[in-house]
Every structure is written in C-alpha cells, then in structure tokens.
Design a protein around this motif. Sequence first.
Motif, PDB file in Angstrom:
ATOM      1  N   SER A 168      -5.210   0.222 -13.208  1.00 48.56           N
ATOM      2  CA  SER A 168      -4.173  -0.734 -12.827  1.00 48.56           C
ATOM      3  C   SER A 168      -3.094  -0.012 -12.044  1.00 48.56           C
ATOM      4  N   ALA A 169      -3.038  -0.279 -10.735  1.00 47.95           N
ATOM      5  CA  ALA A 169      -2.134   0.455  -9.856  1.00 47.95           C
ATOM      6  C   ALA A 169      -1.690  -0.454  -8.717  1.00 47.95           C
ATOM      7  N   PRO A 170      -0.798  -1.399  -8.994  1.00 50.22           N
ATOM      8  CA  PRO A 170      -0.322  -2.263  -7.904  1.00 50.22           C
ATOM      9  C   PRO A 170       0.219  -1.447  -6.744  1.00 50.22           C
ATOM     10  N   GLY A 171      -0.133  -1.866  -5.524  1.00 46.88           N
ATOM     11  CA  GLY A 171       0.354  -1.166  -4.347  1.00 46.88           C
ATOM     12  C   GLY A 171      -0.407   0.104  -4.036  1.00 46.88           C
ATOM     13  N   MET A 172      -1.732   0.071  -4.166  1.00 49.05           N
ATOM     14  CA  MET A 172      -2.522   1.283  -3.910  1.00 49.05           C
ATOM     15  C   MET A 172      -2.357   1.817  -2.490  1.00 49.05           C
ATOM     16  N   PRO A 173      -2.239   0.983  -1.456  1.00 46.19           N
ATOM     17  CA  PRO A 173      -2.022   1.574  -0.122  1.00 46.19           C
ATOM     18  C   PRO A 173      -0.800   2.485  -0.095  1.00 46.19           C
ATOM     19  N   ARG A 174       0.277   2.031  -0.716  1.00 43.51           N
ATOM     20  CA  ARG A 174       1.500   2.833  -0.762  1.00 43.51           C
ATOM     21  C   ARG A 174       1.278   4.118  -1.566  1.00 43.51           C
ATOM     22  N   ARG A 175       0.589   4.025  -2.676  1.00 38.84           N
ATOM     23  CA  ARG A 175       0.346   5.198  -3.517  1.00 38.84           C
ATOM     24  C   ARG A 175      -0.533   6.229  -2.797  1.00 38.84           C
ATOM     25  N   LEU A 176      -1.543   5.752  -2.063  1.00 42.31           N
ATOM     26  CA  LEU A 176      -2.432   6.679  -1.367  1.00 42.31           C
ATOM     27  C   LEU A 176      -1.738   7.307  -0.156  1.00 42.31           C
TER      28      LEU A 176
END
Length: 719
Positions: A168-176
């Motif tokens: 569960s990691a909302p905003g995966m583009p931002r995290r990557l």
Amino acid sequence: MCGLVVDTDDAGNVARITGDDDDVLSHGFLCPKAYALKELHEDPDRLRRPIRRHGGAWVEIGWDEALALAAERLADIRERDGRGAVGYYAGNPTAHNTGALVGTLLMHAALDTEARFSASTVDQLPKQVANWLLWGNQYLFAVPDVDRTDLMVVLGANPVVSNGSIMSAPGMPRRLRALRRRGGRLIVIDPRRTETAALADEHHFIRPGSDALLLAALARTLLDDALGPAAPGAARAATGRAHASRLVGKERLRALLEPFAPERVAAATGIDAGVMRGLAAALAATERAVLYGRIGTCTQPFGTLSSWLVDVVNLLAGNVDAEGGAMFPQPAVDVVRLAPRLGLAGGRGRWRSRVRGAPEAMGELPASVLAEEIATPGAGRMRALVTTAGNPVLSTPAGHRLAAALPSLEFMVSVDLYLNETTRHAHLILPPCSPLEQGHYDLALHAVAVRNTARWSAPVFTAPADAPGDWEILSRLAVGVAQRRGRRGLALALRGLRALGLERALDLGLRAGPYGRGVRGGLSMRRLREAPHGVDLGPLQPCLDGRIATPGGRIDLAPALMVDEVARLRGVLAAAAAAPSAPGLVLVGRRHLRTNNSWLHNAPSLVKGPDRCVLLVNPRDAAAHGIADGAAVRVTSRTGTLVAPAQVTDEVMPGVVSLPHGWGHDAPGARLSVAARHAGVSANLLTDPEALDPPSGTAVLSGVPVQIEAVPAERAVAP
C-alpha cells in the motif's frame, strides 16, 4: 488507502472530491478512481433495495423478508446436503470494505462450508502460501521499504498504475521519482514496457511464465561463493545480513538450485546471463535494496515457487527486515496476531474439491473449480451459492462455463451494488448502501503498507433507514443462518458480535494492538475520530523477531513443498533445452490506472476516451500474421475464442500479446448501462480452468498459449 476531502453542497450532494494534502500516508495523492465515488454514489443503475427474481422479472422486496428468505434457503440446503452444498465466493472489493471483510468471516462460521472461494486464487494467494512456508503466517507480508531503498527491482508488477499491490503506497510515481532523485536505481523486468518501466533506469523483457527460472538463477548466483570477492559488501549475500542464524536448509537449497545457472536459463527467459549476474551482484552489494514481485509472478504455472523465491533472493542478499529492503508492517489492528486466534494463520490440503480433488490452500479452494462443483452431478454437488462483491463470471478462467453453470443452482444470493454479469443469475440480491454512507478502516491494506499509519474514514452521508451497510447485511444473515441450522451456541455468539458493532470491535482491536498504549495515551477509535487525516505511527522497523511464527523461529530455505516445485521446474528447463525452437504466442494481461478488475466500469469518467480493451501486438508478430493497427483480430486458446481490436506496438515483446482483465460487459440481463456502451471482451474466455499453480490453486492468467489471425472487416464480430 488515499485520504480524501469530499465537499458537499447545500442539497447534500457531492460537489467535488480532492486529495487530502494532510493525510499521513497519501499526502494529497489521488488516483482517478477516487473521483468515481461521486458517480458511484449517484449511479441510477446502483441497486437501493433488495430485489428477488420472479420468473423472468426482478421485483423489490423488504429487508426483513429478503434476509429471512436468504437465511432459510441457505440453512436448509446446508443441513440437507452437507458442507459442500453451499458455496461462498468473496470478490476483490471485499478486501477494501471493513464490514464486508469481517461479515464474510461471520458467514463462513455460520455456514461451516468447505466450499469457500475468493478472488485470491486469481490474484495473490501464492504470496500467502509463501508467507506461511517461510514465516509461519499467511498474512505476514514482506513489503518493499520503497521510501528508503536505493535499489528496487520490480518483476511482473506495475506499481505506477496499481499504486502498490500487496504494497500500500499511494502516489507510487512520486515515490519512485524520489528514489531516483536520491541517487537510487529502479530496474523493471516485464514482458511489457509498462508505465513503471517508463520511469526506470533499466527495463528488461522476460518471457511470460519464466519468472521462476530467473529467480532460481538469481538465488543460485547469490549462493555461489564466487560472488563474494566480485562485489563489495557481498558477504552478506552469502550469509544473509539479517537473521542469518535463523536460516536452515541452505546447503539443500544450494543443491536444489545447482542446475539453474544464468547461462542455462537465459534462452528460456530471454534475459542475458550477464544481466542476471549483474542483478544478483547489485542486490547483494547495494546497502539498501529490494526485489519486488507481484501479479505477474503469482498468476502463472509457478506462482508459489516464484513468490517464495522472491523472498529467498531477498534473504540471501541480506535484504529482509532491514531498512530499505523487504520489511514487515506492524498495523494498528494487527491481523497477523489475530489470525492464529481465528484459525486463519494458514494451512494446505486439509480438504479437497469434490470433482477434481484440488487441495485447499489457506482456507479456500481454487476459483477455477467453482463451475465444475456446480455443474457436475453426484453426491456433495454444490446447490447454493453466496457471492459478496464479486463478479467471477468475468474474473475467473473460462467464465462462460461458470455463467452456464449458475442457472442450475437451487438458490443464489448476492450481496452487491449492481445487477452485473454474475449477479444476474442470482435469485436474490442484497445491495449495501453507498461507500460514502459507510465508515471505513482498512484492515487488509494497512497490513501491507509501506509506512505504519492508521485512519478512520467517517461516513460522508447518513444512510437511509432502509439502506444497511455490508456489516449489517452479513451479520444479520449469519445470525439467521445459524439460528435456522439450530446452532444455538453459534447463533448466540454471532448475535453478541453483532450487538458489539463494527466500530466497537475495531476499538478493541486497536487497544489490543501494538500501539494500544503509548501513542498519546493509546490508539483507539476515539483517537482516530479526533485525527481525520490519520495517525502517523512511523516508518517500518525491523520486527521479524517478534512476529515470525515458525517452529523455533527458523526460516526453512528448502521446505518440502518447494523442493517438489523445484523438481517440476527442472523438468521445464530440461524440456526447453531439448526443444529450443521458437515458442508460440502467449497472452498476458495488463492494468490501467482508470480500471480495477471488473468493477467501476459503470462510472462515465473512468471509461470515457479511447477504447482500452485492445489487444497489444508487437510489430514483428503483426507483420507475420497480416494484422494492421486498429484491425480486428481473432484470438483463440484451448478454451475459447474472442475478437478484439489490435494496437500494434513495440510496448510488448515479440511473441507476446496483451489484453486487459475484467471487461466483457455485454451479458444479457445485466443492468450496467454505461459499462455496456464500453463492453470490451473478457480475457477469461481464453484462460484455462485446468491450468493452475499446484501449491496454491491460483489460476494461470499470464503466459496463456494463443493463436491470432486477422479478421476481415465484414466478419469482425465476436462470436
């Protein structure tokens, strides 16, 4: 798991939905599906009252009558014909709905049936079997510590679109992007150049279904003593940086994997041996690194073996229970601790399906056997079925066979918002109120979150008096079934749980959890109500010492079930070496940010725009079969045929075609007016119910052998 701000107007309607900038996990991120809550809430096709099939028509009935009818028919059939006579299928949305999830457990207790099915066996069950083998609990998931890692290798997953699946990691583009900005690397291995691959430093095509061969080669390389001097810090790859003393069976594992040298598996996987050795060295040498595998590693012939090997590779590289590696969440309501008390820690082979003899895994049978359990005559035949938030006609292999079997049931009841491709066969549909009329605490997804947080989402609207939520429907039905079956003690216990109520039960779970004391006086429902943006409980911390549940806390690197699977994999490798000719075409699925399996296709904002149910075909394969971009293509497998428009693109590797999962909204009798205008075709006309991952019973949805041919324009109509 995304924090939302829902603005309402003076008339009590949804004015707009935006992301909550102050949410402790999502930090304002919002995917398109969240906007669709307004359309779902207002959808004229959404059912508001129970409906009963009467002849060829549907008629509304009252809740008391509906629940009494359902309890009577289910209990009577169960008592008359035994434990396999009443089946229960829980769809994927059940995991995203607290009331439906807990209510399903109550229904399982009331029915005491072995015919339990869910979307897990067309999704993630191999990971749960691997968890049970390695850590002793099916719900103890190791998830990537994505916000602190310096190297993330993604295999068979598309987290930019899914925003984390079993992660569960909302905003995966931002995290990557943050991973790369801090100097880290992202490597993607997938038969399609996905949206995640577009952000990556490297992307490598892999032949669908060969993930276990790649992973075995990585593990073998990590076990090879020669790796030690080849890469700085690689000593931890040989011993396991974390919990090395727990590891048993290492020498046996070394012997098992000896045949899988990178050079021997390169041809079968399509990945160069040097790339494999480089991956293994990088995972061992990078201080904070993690390997992540998901849906592509699960829904294939070696789903459990691949899932197990992902964790084994992380263990051998010293990247388990360590910052930036694969870590174990500690959710506020700790489902890992609760599972053994509820008899849900895991198990396999405790019973088998009636027709095929498929073994139970983690408390359920393969969804692929559901149709035959209904249609095959004989003692123990399934006579009734309950579905909860599920659409197995579109979600399970050869769904057309299930659609043909369902009308033979004596009774079918569905707890669902819609009259869809599956529920159209029910005798009774019990619709819960809108999600915006129910409170929510995510029991399932907090257990796989990349940060420990907790949030209660209060209802936006008060539900009408005659519109119960999922918890009310299922708990009342469970009590009714137990009473009708004459199980007085069980009925009394279920009545007590119902009287306790869902919010009070959650409060007890919070107080008994790891943060029940010490977080501003202890975490409770009161504390969560006072914190609408959620409570931040901190980053993931090493915690395996206190959570592993295997005998003696040992981690067996060579359990018997996986030893058998490695032997099967050796046979595949030998066959590939003996017949190295070019393989035929295979089908894989794909995800899109605006869809979620078969649901939410009745929301106009999510289906507008270009047709997304198209077949991706590599230019080389298109030329070989005379297929032009946009032309109709007939796709045929062992089990079925369909026609879909082609999109010619080098996004997929040669030898692979791709069609998204969850479409096919053209069934007569369904009441999905928007979805019907964007019907698409069901990829599960092509998948094979006999093709399963043996340890878990999970369907093979990836790497399905197919043939394609261009369809003349005048004949481009699907059969």
